[in-house]
Design a protein around this motif. Sequence first.
Motif, PDB file in Angstrom:
ATOM      1  N   GLU A  57      45.441  38.885  25.261  1.00 43.21           N
ATOM      2  CA  GLU A  57      44.072  39.877  24.673  1.00 43.21           C
ATOM      3  C   GLU A  57      44.384  40.928  25.205  1.00 43.21           C
ATOM      4  O   GLU A  57      44.062  41.999  25.667  1.00 43.21           O
ATOM      5  CB  GLU A  57      42.990  39.401  24.828  1.00 43.21           C
ATOM      6  N   GLY A  58      45.485  40.939  26.787  1.00 41.32           N
ATOM      7  CA  GLY A  58      45.955  42.519  27.773  1.00 41.32           C
ATOM      8  C   GLY A  58      45.383  41.835  29.024  1.00 41.32           C
ATOM      9  O   GLY A  58      46.248  42.706  29.384  1.00 41.32           O
ATOM     10  N   ALA A  59      45.298  40.935  29.117  1.00 36.26           N
ATOM     11  CA  ALA A  59      44.794  40.842  30.719  1.00 36.26           C
ATOM     12  C   ALA A  59      46.023  40.793  31.691  1.00 36.26           C
ATOM     13  O   ALA A  59      46.863  40.436  31.338  1.00 36.26           O
ATOM     14  CB  ALA A  59      43.728  39.540  30.929  1.00 36.26           C
ATOM     15  N   ASP A  60      45.851  41.724  32.544  1.00 35.37           N
ATOM     16  CA  ASP A  60      47.021  41.509  33.644  1.00 35.37           C
ATOM     17  C   ASP A  60      47.126  40.487  34.638  1.00 35.37           C
ATOM     18  O   ASP A  60      48.247  40.156  35.393  1.00 35.37           O
ATOM     19  CB  ASP A  60      47.130  42.984  34.155  1.00 35.37           C
ATOM     20  N   ILE A  61      45.899  40.212  35.643  1.00 37.89           N
ATOM     21  CA  ILE A  61      45.257  39.734  36.385  1.00 37.89           C
ATOM     22  C   ILE A  61      44.259  38.442  36.036  1.00 37.89           C
ATOM     23  O   ILE A  61      44.135  38.219  34.935  1.00 37.89           O
ATOM     24  CB  ILE A  61      44.826  39.866  37.220  1.00 37.89           C
ATOM     25  N   VAL A  62      44.344  37.319  35.998  1.00 42.42           N
ATOM     26  CA  VAL A  62      43.733  35.779  36.254  1.00 42.42           C
ATOM     27  C   VAL A  62      43.294  35.812  37.685  1.00 42.42           C
ATOM     28  O   VAL A  62      43.228  35.672  38.492  1.00 42.42           O
ATOM     29  CB  VAL A  62      44.174  35.104  35.699  1.00 42.42           C
ATOM     30  N   ASP A  63      41.998  36.291  37.954  1.00 38.23           N
ATOM     31  CA  ASP A  63      41.285  35.397  38.592  1.00 38.23           C
ATOM     32  C   ASP A  63      40.481  34.350  38.480  1.00 38.23           C
ATOM     33  O   ASP A  63      39.145  34.658  37.444  1.00 38.23           O
ATOM     34  CB  ASP A  63      39.646  36.658  38.555  1.00 38.23           C
ATOM     35  N   ILE A  64      40.422  33.495  39.469  1.00 32.44           N
ATOM     36  CA  ILE A  64      40.475  31.885  39.577  1.00 32.44           C
ATOM     37  C   ILE A  64      39.611  31.702  40.611  1.00 32.44           C
ATOM     38  O   ILE A  64      39.493  31.786  41.439  1.00 32.44           O
ATOM     39  CB  ILE A  64      41.127  30.807  38.999  1.00 32.44           C
ATOM     40  N   GLY A  65      37.729  31.335  40.020  1.00 34.52           N
ATOM     41  CA  GLY A  65      37.061  31.120  41.029  1.00 34.52           C
ATOM     42  C   GLY A  65      36.519  29.627  41.405  1.00 34.52           C
ATOM     43  O   GLY A  65      36.555  28.930  40.306  1.00 34.52           O
TER      44      GLY A  65
END
Length: 298
Positions: A57-65
């Motif tokens: 869908e166009g995410a450049d970064i994924v932030d995992i918490g």
Amino acid sequence: MTVPAPSARLRLGGRDFAPGVPVVMAVINRTPDSFYAANRMIDADRAAEAVARAEAEGADIVDIGGVKAGPGTEVDIAEELRRVVPFLARIRSDHPNLLLSVDTWRAEVAREACAAGADLINDTWAGHDPELPAIAASTGAGLVISHTGGAVPRTRPHRVGYGTDPEGVVDDVLAVLAGNARRAVDAGVPGESLLLDPTHDFGKNTWHGLALLRRTEDLVALGHPVLMSLSRKDFVGETLDLGVDDRLEGTLAATAVAAWGGAKVFRVHDVAASRRAIDMVASIRGERPPARAVRGLA
């Protein structure tokens, strides 16, 4: 209408996002108690599917918490590591071109996450652990510099104030972010790999959040890429008197204002809708050509 200054250059994980190019960061919460139920992804397979969908869908970064931001069940370092590090390594292997971020305030977790492939340390608790800049510098990771008004991890604000003027919060945010950014650069983190986050809702009330949005250009003027984490937050809900599930339109309006002001990175739950809104603003600013422009020409 004068167009504000463009967003700053961002460099992460060997990738370069030129000034004026917006970046979308998708949220993946490996927690059973995230404030937004749709993003509770303690199941690793479900979380992996969400990462693939976000990238498509166009995410450049994924932030995992691995820890809910607000008060809740205690999550010790061992449990946070268990939730975050193996999953991050799995995603690094499955998505080699996707930038990965770890949402943690703990040096122990940040160090292991970077070893597993994280390109960015998203410290939302304003340097609570002073080792994080050194870890970012030694591993080549970027670092988020945040502002919490002195709040400690996993606490909610209570009658926090920044003087009698609601705009006073902006002066405090600017001073704290600029000072902590200088310290991170002195520790060896490149300025183009430092993200400044005014950190809406953390140590702030709704009036503060609105004031910070109005002053996005002042944040951008500090010279580092600005991260806006606005998605479905309480300041949006209180402004419109809406629950978490009904805050998308308010989030997109706030996102568009921040994008117009020159913010660089947008941390979001709703990737497709946010990507479209941000790209539309970039086109209005003159930084992105329309994907198709045949009206009146064919």
